[in-house]
Design an enzyme around this catalytic site. Sequence first.
Site, PDB file in Angstrom:
ATOM      1  N   ASP A   1      62.807  37.565  48.021  1.00 41.59           N
ATOM      2  CA  ASP A   1      62.006  36.847  47.012  1.00 41.59           C
ATOM      3  C   ASP A   1      62.901  36.580  45.801  1.00 41.59           C
ATOM      4  O   ASP A   1      63.453  37.511  45.209  1.00 41.59           O
ATOM      5  CB  ASP A   1      60.807  37.733  46.622  1.00 41.59           C
ATOM      6  CG  ASP A   1      59.856  37.008  45.685  1.00 41.59           C
ATOM      7  OD1 ASP A   1      59.918  35.767  45.610  1.00 41.59           O
ATOM      8  OD2 ASP A   1      59.065  37.691  45.021  1.00 41.59           O
TER       9      ASP A   1
ATOM     10  N   ARG B   1      59.902  38.819  29.592  1.00 34.85           N
ATOM     11  CA  ARG B   1      58.882  39.799  30.004  1.00 34.85           C
ATOM     12  C   ARG B   1      58.974  41.067  29.161  1.00 34.85           C
ATOM     13  O   ARG B   1      57.975  41.734  28.927  1.00 34.85           O
ATOM     14  CB  ARG B   1      59.031  40.138  31.492  1.00 34.85           C
ATOM     15  CG  ARG B   1      58.681  38.959  32.390  1.00 34.85           C
ATOM     16  CD  ARG B   1      58.701  39.335  33.869  1.00 34.85           C
ATOM     17  NE  ARG B   1      58.902  38.141  34.688  1.00 34.85           N
ATOM     18  CZ  ARG B   1      58.717  38.074  35.984  1.00 34.85           C
ATOM     19  NH1 ARG B   1      58.335  39.134  36.664  1.00 34.85           N
ATOM     20  NH2 ARG B   1      58.926  36.943  36.648  1.00 34.85           N
TER      21      ARG B   1
ATOM     22  N   ASP C   1      60.207  29.938  47.220  1.00 34.24           N
ATOM     23  CA  ASP C   1      61.259  30.898  46.846  1.00 34.24           C
ATOM     24  C   ASP C   1      61.203  32.205  47.644  1.00 34.24           C
ATOM     25  O   ASP C   1      61.676  33.237  47.195  1.00 34.24           O
ATOM     26  CB  ASP C   1      61.188  31.206  45.338  1.00 34.24           C
ATOM     27  CG  ASP C   1      60.077  32.167  44.986  1.00 34.24           C
ATOM     28  OD1 ASP C   1      59.059  32.181  45.697  1.00 34.24           O
ATOM     29  OD2 ASP C   1      60.239  32.917  44.002  1.00 34.24           O
ATOM     30  N   GLU C   2      60.620  32.152  48.846  1.00 32.33           N
ATOM     31  CA  GLU C   2      60.517  33.372  49.659  1.00 32.33           C
ATOM     32  C   GLU C   2      60.970  33.097  51.086  1.00 32.33           C
ATOM     33  O   GLU C   2      60.623  32.056  51.646  1.00 32.33           O
ATOM     34  CB  GLU C   2      59.059  33.810  49.777  1.00 32.33           C
ATOM     35  CG  GLU C   2      58.486  34.526  48.614  1.00 32.33           C
ATOM     36  CD  GLU C   2      57.002  34.703  48.869  1.00 32.33           C
ATOM     37  OE1 GLU C   2      56.598  35.796  49.265  1.00 32.33           O
ATOM     38  OE2 GLU C   2      56.264  33.718  48.688  1.00 32.33           O
TER      39      GLU C   2
HETATM   40  N1  DCP Z   1      54.812  29.190  40.433  1.00 32.41           N
HETATM   41  C1  DCP Z   1      53.965  28.202  39.944  1.00 32.41           C
HETATM   42  N2  DCP Z   1      52.659  28.498  39.650  1.00 32.41           N
HETATM   43  C2  DCP Z   1      52.192  29.741  39.828  1.00 32.41           C
HETATM   44  C3  DCP Z   1      53.030  30.734  40.340  1.00 32.41           C
HETATM   45  C4  DCP Z   1      54.351  30.423  40.636  1.00 32.41           C
HETATM   46  O1  DCP Z   1      54.374  27.064  39.785  1.00 32.41           O
HETATM   47  N3  DCP Z   1      50.946  30.007  39.524  1.00 32.41           N
HETATM   48  C5  DCP Z   1      56.222  28.852  40.691  1.00 32.41           C
HETATM   49  C6  DCP Z   1      57.099  29.299  39.571  1.00 32.41           C
HETATM   50  C7  DCP Z   1      57.795  30.495  40.085  1.00 32.41           C
HETATM   51  C8  DCP Z   1      57.861  30.248  41.566  1.00 32.41           C
HETATM   52  O2  DCP Z   1      56.690  29.511  41.852  1.00 32.41           O
HETATM   53  O3  DCP Z   1      59.111  30.642  39.531  1.00 32.41           O
HETATM   54  C9  DCP Z   1      57.875  31.513  42.372  1.00 32.41           C
HETATM   55  O4  DCP Z   1      56.726  32.282  42.063  1.00 32.41           O
HETATM   56  P1  DCP Z   1      56.732  33.845  42.124  1.00 32.41           P
HETATM   57  O5  DCP Z   1      55.319  34.293  42.191  1.00 32.41           O
HETATM   58  O6  DCP Z   1      57.658  34.330  43.180  1.00 32.41           O
HETATM   59  O7  DCP Z   1      57.263  34.314  40.702  1.00 32.41           O
HETATM   60  P2  DCP Z   1      58.700  34.224  40.056  1.00 32.41           P
HETATM   61  O8  DCP Z   1      59.754  33.934  41.056  1.00 32.41           O
HETATM   62  O9  DCP Z   1      58.638  33.298  38.893  1.00 32.41           O
HETATM   63  O10 DCP Z   1      58.883  35.666  39.462  1.00 32.41           O
HETATM   64  P3  DCP Z   1      59.120  37.052  40.225  1.00 32.41           P
HETATM   65  O11 DCP Z   1      60.509  37.445  39.885  1.00 32.41           O
HETATM   66  O12 DCP Z   1      58.101  37.960  39.627  1.00 32.41           O
HETATM   67  O13 DCP Z   1      58.911  36.829  41.686  1.00 32.41           O
END
Ligand code: DCP
Length: 628
Positions: A20, A62, A122-123
Site C-alpha cells: 500500500d 498528520r 495505490d494497492e
Molecule cells: N483517495 C481519495 N478519496 C478518498 C480516499 C483516498 O481520492 N476518500 C485517494 C487519495 C489517496 C489515495 O486515494 O492518496 C490512496 O488512498 P489511501 O486510503 O491508501 O490513503 P493514502 O495513500 O493517502 O494514505 P495512507 O498512507 O494512510 O495509505
Amino acid sequence: MIPIGRPESHREKRVIAHIDMDCFYVQVEQRKNPKLRGLPTAVVQYNSWKGGGLIAVGYEARTFGVKRSMRGDEAKKVCPDIHLIQVPTARGKANLNLYRDAGSEVVSILAAEGRCERASIDEVYLDLTDAAERMLSEMSSVGIQEIDEQVIKSHILGLPKNADEMDKIVKDWICKTDADHQDKLLACGAIIVARLRMNVLKETTFTCSAGIAHNKMLAKLASAMHKPAQQTIVPSSSIKELLASFPIKKMKQLGGKLGVSLERELGISFVGDLLQYSKEKLQDRYNINTGTWLWNIARGINAEEVQGRLLPKSHGCGKTFAGSQALKTAATVEHWLNELCEELNERIQADLEKNKRVAKTLTLHATAFKSNNGDFQKKFPSKSCPLRYGAAKIKEDAFKLFDFSLKEFISPQGAAWGVTSLSVTASKFLAIPSGTSSILRFLSENHSKQQSSSVDSDELSIYGTDLEIVYETSPKKKTNSSIHEESVICRSISAPTKCNKKSNKIKQKNKEACSIFKYFHSNDASSSILNEPSVNEVVENYTSSCQPENECSVELIEDPDCNEITSNNQPANKTESWKYNADNIDLTVIDELPLEIQNELKEWLRPYKQAKMAKKYSIADYFSPSKK
Ligand code: DCP
C-alpha cells in the site's frame, strides 16, 4: 460483496504480500514539486468550498492533527504552514490521470517477482510463494546470510516487544534455522518485499508499506499496521492474537450492514469474537456462504487467490453535486453525462491502444433525491448495458440508462428530483485477439470460401485494422432507437468513413448464413466485442433472457445485481436470435482448428470448456447452412 467462503487447504503455505503506497497523492505531488518534500502537505478536492475536502494527507501534516475528514480551512487552522495542493482538473472535474499513471509505474516494478494484482490506484497484492520457495531452497545449505536493513526493521507480530533489542529479535527470527517451513517462507517473503520496496523507492521516489502473510486478508490487515515505509509479517502463530483485537468495522466487507448486524445482534466487536459461534450457527443466521466466510475469517482463513491483473478492473468517471449544486433537469444531467462520457471514452480508447483490451459493459450509477413522498430510502437504480465504443454512442447509451433509472426511481407518481452524484463505468474487460490470424479472420476466410462469398477478408478483423463486421441473425426490425438500423453493422475504430460503404454488400452476402460465427456470436458473452446492441435492444434481450424456459445461454447484461431494465415503451418485439445451447456443441471440433485459433477459442469458451460429449461432429458441420 462477500468473497466465496472456501477452505484454504490446498496452498496453506502461500506467501502473499499486500503493498500500500503511503499518502499516495501527496507523494505524487511531492515528486512533481520536490520543494514540498518534508513539508506538511495535503491534496484537496476540486470543489473549493471551505478550502476543499482533503483526500490525501502527508505524514508531516498528520503530526499536526490534520485528517482526511477535514476541509482545507480546518487543516490550515491546525497546521498554518500546510501546503494544500488542488487535484488537477479537466472538464470541470478532478482529473486523476497523474495518480493513475504513477500507480501503474509502481505496479510494473512490483510485478517482477510473482503474480501481481492491482487492487486499487495505490494497492497491490503479490503472490510470492514460488519466489520464496526458490529463495528458501537456494539458501537451504547456507542459511540466510545477509539481511538488508529494511528487513531488520520489519515488524513481526507475536514477537516480544523490546525496543532496545528489536533488531536482534527480528534478525534471529528471520535467520532461525529450526523455524517451521511456513515461517521460513514468510521470512523469505519479507526479504523479497523489502527489496521490491527499495526498487520502488529508487525508481519512483515513492515509499510504500507492506503486509506479508499466508493469505490476502491477513496481508491486507498487516500492511496498514505500521506506516509509512514499513513492513509487517504475520506468522501463523500470531493470527489468533491479531484477530482477537481487530475491530470488525475495520474489515473491508464488514463496514456496512453485515458489520452492524454482527455488532447489534451477536454482540461482536472484534473479528476474534466470532470464534464462539459454530459454522452451522453462522450459516443459519446469515447464509451458507456468508456464514462460512465469517467462520473462516475468525480463524484467519482466506483462500482468495491473487488475480494476475496488472490493469485496473474498470474505468469509472464520476462527479458529485452536493447541496445546491444538485442537478434538477434532464438538460443539466445530459451536460454532465456528456462530460463524463467524453472522459470515459478517452480512457477506454487509451486503454485499448495500450493494453489491447475492450470493455464490455457500461454502467450508470447515480445518487438522487425526490420531492414527493416519504420513500426517501429508495435508491437510484444502477443500470448496465453492453458498451459501444465511441463517445457519441456512450453518451447516448448513458443517457438512456439514466432515463430508464429515473423513470423507475420516480415511479409510480412522478416527482421533482435532484441528482447528487453521477458516474459512468466501463468494466468487464476482454483481451482482444492478438496476431494476424484472429479467429474472425480465420473463420471469415473459410466461411467466405464455403459461401463463395466475395467479401474482402481484409475488412474482417477485430480491431486489427479498421473495420468490424457484425452479423445479426434476426430479421430486420424496427426499434425506437436509431442506433441500429442495419442488420449488419460495420464499426470503424479509426476510419469511420470506410464503414458504411460495404455494409449492404456484406449484409447481402451473409444474410442467410448459418455459420459458426453466429454460434460464437450468440453463445459467448464476449460477443459484445463484435456486436453492440443498443440499450433498447438490450431491454428486449435481457428481458427475454430472464425467462426461465429460455435455454439460451446468451446474457447481454451482466449486472451483478440482475438489475432489470424494464422496457416501458418497448413493444415485445422479439427477434429470432441464434440460440445454440453450448452443451449441444461438440467442443472437440475445436481440435480441428490451427493451434493459435484453438487457444483463442478456449479463452472465449472458458465457461464451457469441459467438452461434454464424445466426438460426433466435425467443424464443417457448424458451417453447414442446414445445421440450423
Ligand atoms: N483517495 C481519495 N478519496 C478518498 C480516499 C483516498 O481520492 N476518500 C485517494 C487519495 C489517496 C489515495 O486515494 O492518496 C490512496 O488512498 P489511501 O486510503 O491508501 O490513503 P493514502 O495513500 O493517502 O494514505 P495512507 O498512507 O494512510 O495509505
